[in-house]
Scaffold this motif. Structure first.
Motif, PDB file in Angstrom:
ATOM      1  N   LEU A 147      38.273  32.012  39.273  1.00 30.15           N
ATOM      2  CA  LEU A 147      38.346  30.747  40.001  1.00 30.15           C
ATOM      3  C   LEU A 147      37.153  30.568  40.942  1.00 30.15           C
ATOM      4  CD1 LEU A 147      42.150  30.523  40.857  1.00 30.15           C
ATOM      5  CD2 LEU A 147      40.881  29.192  39.159  1.00 30.15           C
ATOM      6  N   LEU A 148      36.783  31.637  41.652  1.00 31.51           N
ATOM      7  CA  LEU A 148      35.667  31.545  42.593  1.00 31.51           C
ATOM      8  C   LEU A 148      34.325  31.437  41.880  1.00 31.51           C
ATOM      9  CD1 LEU A 148      36.752  34.131  45.306  1.00 31.51           C
ATOM     10  CD2 LEU A 148      36.717  31.646  45.504  1.00 31.51           C
ATOM     11  N   GLY A 149      34.221  32.050  40.711  1.00 28.18           N
ATOM     12  CA  GLY A 149      32.966  32.030  39.970  1.00 28.18           C
ATOM     13  C   GLY A 149      32.765  30.772  39.151  1.00 28.18           C
ATOM     14  N   GLY A 150      33.781  29.947  39.058  1.00 30.54           N
ATOM     15  CA  GLY A 150      33.649  28.718  38.290  1.00 30.54           C
ATOM     16  C   GLY A 150      33.639  28.983  36.798  1.00 30.54           C
ATOM     17  N   HIS A 179      35.979  46.946  36.938  1.00 28.42           N
ATOM     18  CA  HIS A 179      36.243  45.507  36.916  1.00 28.42           C
ATOM     19  C   HIS A 179      35.765  44.860  38.212  1.00 28.42           C
ATOM     20  CE1 HIS A 179      38.726  41.861  37.463  1.00 28.42           C
ATOM     21  NE2 HIS A 179      38.586  41.724  36.160  1.00 28.42           N
ATOM     22  N   ALA A 180      35.996  45.527  39.328  1.00 30.41           N
ATOM     23  CA  ALA A 180      35.546  44.985  40.614  1.00 30.41           C
ATOM     24  C   ALA A 180      34.031  44.853  40.644  1.00 30.41           C
ATOM     25  CB  ALA A 180      36.016  45.887  41.755  1.00 30.41           C
ATOM     26  N   GLY A 181      33.329  45.840  40.114  1.00 31.87           N
ATOM     27  CA  GLY A 181      31.859  45.769  40.069  1.00 31.87           C
ATOM     28  C   GLY A 181      31.372  44.608  39.222  1.00 31.87           C
ATOM     29  N   PHE A 182      31.972  44.431  38.034  1.00 29.07           N
ATOM     30  CA  PHE A 182      31.578  43.321  37.179  1.00 29.07           C
ATOM     31  C   PHE A 182      31.965  41.974  37.804  1.00 29.07           C
ATOM     32  CE2 PHE A 182      31.735  46.373  33.446  1.00 29.07           C
ATOM     33  CZ  PHE A 182      30.358  46.449  33.352  1.00 29.07           C
ATOM     34  N   SER A 183      33.091  41.938  38.517  1.00 30.50           N
ATOM     35  CA  SER A 183      33.513  40.696  39.172  1.00 30.50           C
ATOM     36  C   SER A 183      32.537  40.306  40.276  1.00 30.50           C
ATOM     37  CB  SER A 183      34.923  40.838  39.750  1.00 30.50           C
ATOM     38  OG  SER A 183      35.860  41.017  38.723  1.00 30.50           O
ATOM     39  N   VAL A 184      32.110  41.282  41.063  1.00 30.30           N
ATOM     40  CA  VAL A 184      31.124  41.008  42.112  1.00 30.30           C
ATOM     41  C   VAL A 184      29.809  40.557  41.464  1.00 30.30           C
ATOM     42  CG1 VAL A 184      29.699  42.076  43.912  1.00 30.30           C
ATOM     43  CG2 VAL A 184      32.156  42.509  43.843  1.00 30.30           C
ATOM     44  N   GLY A 185      29.416  41.229  40.397  1.00 32.31           N
ATOM     45  CA  GLY A 185      28.216  40.810  39.670  1.00 32.31           C
ATOM     46  C   GLY A 185      28.338  39.394  39.140  1.00 32.31           C
ATOM     47  N   TYR A 186      29.525  39.059  38.634  1.00 35.94           N
ATOM     48  CA  TYR A 186      29.756  37.708  38.136  1.00 35.94           C
ATOM     49  C   TYR A 186      29.667  36.683  39.265  1.00 35.94           C
ATOM     50  CZ  TYR A 186      32.255  33.634  36.395  1.00 35.94           C
ATOM     51  OH  TYR A 186      32.602  32.360  36.069  1.00 35.94           O
ATOM     52  N   LEU A 187      30.296  36.974  40.389  1.00 45.28           N
ATOM     53  CA  LEU A 187      30.254  36.032  41.510  1.00 45.28           C
ATOM     54  C   LEU A 187      28.840  35.846  42.049  1.00 45.28           C
ATOM     55  CD1 LEU A 187      33.490  37.106  43.395  1.00 45.28           C
ATOM     56  CD2 LEU A 187      33.126  35.015  42.099  1.00 45.28           C
ATOM     57  N   VAL A 188      28.073  36.926  42.155  1.00 48.48           N
ATOM     58  CA  VAL A 188      26.705  36.839  42.658  1.00 48.48           C
ATOM     59  C   VAL A 188      25.826  36.057  41.693  1.00 48.48           C
ATOM     60  CG1 VAL A 188      24.635  38.210  43.164  1.00 48.48           C
ATOM     61  CG2 VAL A 188      26.838  38.906  44.097  1.00 48.48           C
ATOM     62  N   THR A 189      25.916  36.388  40.400  1.00 50.52           N
ATOM     63  CA  THR A 189      25.044  35.706  39.426  1.00 50.52           C
ATOM     64  C   THR A 189      25.468  34.266  39.189  1.00 50.52           C
ATOM     65  OG1 THR A 189      26.328  36.640  37.597  1.00 50.52           O
ATOM     66  CG2 THR A 189      24.320  37.811  38.258  1.00 50.52           C
ATOM     67  N   SER A 190      26.755  33.969  39.270  1.00 54.66           N
ATOM     68  CA  SER A 190      27.166  32.577  39.105  1.00 54.66           C
ATOM     69  C   SER A 190      26.745  31.731  40.299  1.00 54.66           C
ATOM     70  CB  SER A 190      28.679  32.461  38.871  1.00 54.66           C
ATOM     71  OG  SER A 190      29.408  32.862  40.013  1.00 54.66           O
ATOM     72  N   THR A 191      26.745  32.330  41.492  1.00 49.06           N
ATOM     73  CA  THR A 191      26.244  31.624  42.670  1.00 49.06           C
ATOM     74  C   THR A 191      24.750  31.405  42.561  1.00 49.06           C
ATOM     75  OG1 THR A 191      27.982  32.650  44.002  1.00 49.06           O
ATOM     76  CG2 THR A 191      26.133  31.674  45.181  1.00 49.06           C
ATOM     77  N   ALA A 192      24.025  32.402  42.058  1.00 45.45           N
ATOM     78  CA  ALA A 192      22.579  32.266  41.872  1.00 45.45           C
ATOM     79  C   ALA A 192      22.270  31.231  40.793  1.00 45.45           C
ATOM     80  CB  ALA A 192      21.957  33.597  41.502  1.00 45.45           C
ATOM     81  N   ALA A 193      23.124  31.161  39.767  1.00 43.82           N
ATOM     82  CA  ALA A 193      22.907  30.195  38.681  1.00 43.82           C
ATOM     83  C   ALA A 193      23.097  28.763  39.164  1.00 43.82           C
ATOM     84  CB  ALA A 193      23.859  30.496  37.522  1.00 43.82           C
ATOM     85  N   LEU A 194      23.893  28.567  40.189  1.00 44.08           N
ATOM     86  CA  LEU A 194      24.079  27.226  40.737  1.00 44.08           C
ATOM     87  C   LEU A 194      22.790  26.702  41.372  1.00 44.08           C
ATOM     88  CD1 LEU A 194      27.608  27.480  42.393  1.00 44.08           C
ATOM     89  CD2 LEU A 194      26.999  26.297  40.288  1.00 44.08           C
ATOM     90  N   GLY A 195      21.973  27.624  41.876  1.00 48.13           N
ATOM     91  CA  GLY A 195      20.706  27.236  42.500  1.00 48.13           C
ATOM     92  C   GLY A 195      19.640  26.857  41.503  1.00 48.13           C
ATOM     93  N   ASP A 196      19.832  27.233  40.225  1.00 48.17           N
ATOM     94  CA  ASP A 196      18.831  26.922  39.197  1.00 48.17           C
ATOM     95  C   ASP A 196      18.904  25.480  38.735  1.00 48.17           C
ATOM     96  OD1 ASP A 196      17.878  29.451  39.302  1.00 48.17           O
ATOM     97  OD2 ASP A 196      18.968  30.173  37.549  1.00 48.17           O
TER      98      ASP A 196
END
Length: 129
Positions: free
Chosen positions: A40-43, A112-129
């Motif tokens: 939900l947070l990662g969109g 799973h927590a590591g991949f979730s954090v990676g997903y949230l960070v990269t999805s937030t970075a992808a919003l800036g593109d």
């Protein structure tokens, strides 16, 4: 709490541990909730193969992390449920050894927590593109 446990090669007989059962249920619930919140947070979005090929690298990395969260959820939840059910009070029985399922499932919760954090960070970075 001591649990009576007899093991012979690949077969074991043991009394179930109610504490392990409760902790296994809690871990399975928390893993599921963490997965829902991360999506939900990662969109969470569905893309076609062509959209993925044309997407910027940050978006592709985000989708790879999303895929890996689903894989670790499936494997981790399966292991947690199998380990939890082996500790159900009504299932005092003998059979093939599967005492590592809870610990492996718990380890996959951290993966799973590591991949979730990676997903949230990269999805937030992808919003800036």
């Amino acid at each position: 709490m001591q649990v009576k446990h007899v093991r012979l090669f690949l077969f074991e007989c043991k009394d179930p541990s109610h504490e392990a059962f409760r902790l296994g249920v809690a871990a399975a619930i928390l893993l599921s909730l963490a997965h829902v919140f991360a999506n939900l947070l990662g969109g969470c979005s569905v893309c076609t193969h062509e959209e993925i090929q044309k997407a910027p690298p940050s978006r592709q990395c985000s989708l790879a992390c999303l895929f890996l969260t689903w894989v670790t959820l499936a494997i981790g939840l399966t292991l947690l449920v199998a380990g939890t059910m082996s500790n159900n009070k009504s299932r005092a029985s003998c059979g093939l050894t599967h005492h590592h399922y809870l610990s492996l499932g718990g380890t996959l919760c951290f993966v799973h927590a590591g991949f979730s954090v990676g997903y949230l960070v990269t999805s937030t970075a992808a919003l800036g593109d």
